[in-house]
Design an enzyme around this catalytic site. Sequence first.
Site, PDB file in Angstrom:
ATOM      1  N   HIS A 292     -14.834 101.936  51.064  1.00  0.00           N
ATOM      2  CA  HIS A 292     -16.489 101.565  50.199  1.00  0.00           C
ATOM      3  C   HIS A 292     -16.391  99.892  49.886  1.00  0.00           C
ATOM      4  CE1 HIS A 292     -12.515 101.890  46.945  1.00  0.00           C
ATOM      5  NE2 HIS A 292     -13.061 100.217  46.946  1.00  0.00           N
TER       6      HIS A 292
ATOM      7  N   GLU B   1      -6.067 100.789  48.232  1.00  0.00           N
ATOM      8  CA  GLU B   1      -6.548 101.907  48.101  1.00  0.00           C
ATOM      9  C   GLU B   1      -7.046 102.651  49.263  1.00  0.00           C
ATOM     10  OE1 GLU B   1     -10.139  98.384  46.570  1.00  0.00           O
ATOM     11  OE2 GLU B   1     -10.425  99.500  48.683  1.00  0.00           O
TER      12      GLU B   1
ATOM     13  N   HIS C 137     -14.511  99.461  39.933  1.00  0.00           N
ATOM     14  CA  HIS C 137     -14.196  97.905  39.448  1.00  0.00           C
ATOM     15  C   HIS C 137     -14.020  96.922  38.573  1.00  0.00           C
ATOM     16  CE1 HIS C 137     -14.125  99.560  44.426  1.00  0.00           C
ATOM     17  NE2 HIS C 137     -14.112  98.666  44.042  1.00  0.00           N
TER      18      HIS C 137
ATOM     19  N   HIS D 187      -6.927  94.486  53.002  1.00  0.00           N
ATOM     20  CA  HIS D 187      -7.763  93.139  53.060  1.00  0.00           C
ATOM     21  C   HIS D 187      -6.784  92.520  51.761  1.00  0.00           C
ATOM     22  CE1 HIS D 187      -9.635  96.402  50.678  1.00  0.00           C
ATOM     23  NE2 HIS D 187     -10.005  95.496  49.749  1.00  0.00           N
TER      24      HIS D 187
END
Length: 283
Positions: free
Chosen positions: A12, A241, A59, A194
Amino acid sequence: MAEVIWGLGTSHVPSIGAAMDHGKTADPYWKPLFDGYAPAREWMAEHRPDVAVIIYNDHANAVGLDLVPTFGIGTAESYDVADEGWGRRPVPPVIGAPELSAHLVSALMDDSFDIATFHRLDVDHGLTVPLSVYCPDPGEAWPCAVVPVLVNVIQYPQPTAARCYALGQALGRAIRSFPQDLKVAVFGTGGMSHQLAGARAGLINEDFDRMFLRSIESEPEKLAALTREDYVREAGTEGIELIMWLIMRGALSERVTRIHDTYHVPASNTAAALALFQDLGAE
């Protein structure tokens, strides 16, 4: 009764949405990523769900860090698109499925999962980018209603991979017990590897990512057995995630077929992937 027809795991990354919004998908930097999406998009367009249950993390755009529920479900009639600091994405508001949402909250609570409920919620790129991966040209309205399922993957301690997989299994049971005839797709979002800050900023671990993509189909228990420390070490602080993909996989039946997958490095500073599974149902 409602049925789960397919599951989608997808990154995403906010810049993926920006590339679509600003007409950059054919630029040399972005074209390989979007070419990889094409077969999945074609198949999904032919297998439209009535409702998408989208597992994602906010977020710090709608949910402040002062109060971070481990798991939450949106129960609203609709969800506005969040302004993440540079204006709202030019995409339609998200239409809810409040009856299904209320059913899921009740069923999951009865299945020993403590669920926070969001009666009002703005949705950020964690949800809208996966919707755009599914449907790049929604026009005035998205082609399906949405149940947002929020997961804390930002603030320690995050839920374990095993707990997320178990939640997915409970979610699948809850969906299938809904008394209306609905076709439901389940999205697991985020990842892949990441890390955005710290000494390992820029980390991408292709070997781990490809192992995850192989295992999510037929060995999800292997991925569920990894600790949160395993995920952070191998995939980076934000790569945790990926536990949200396990919720998606748990919601599907054991019998699935892989329709398409793709893997691309990098999308911004993230390894981006997509994996699409058709649910073949119980034997």
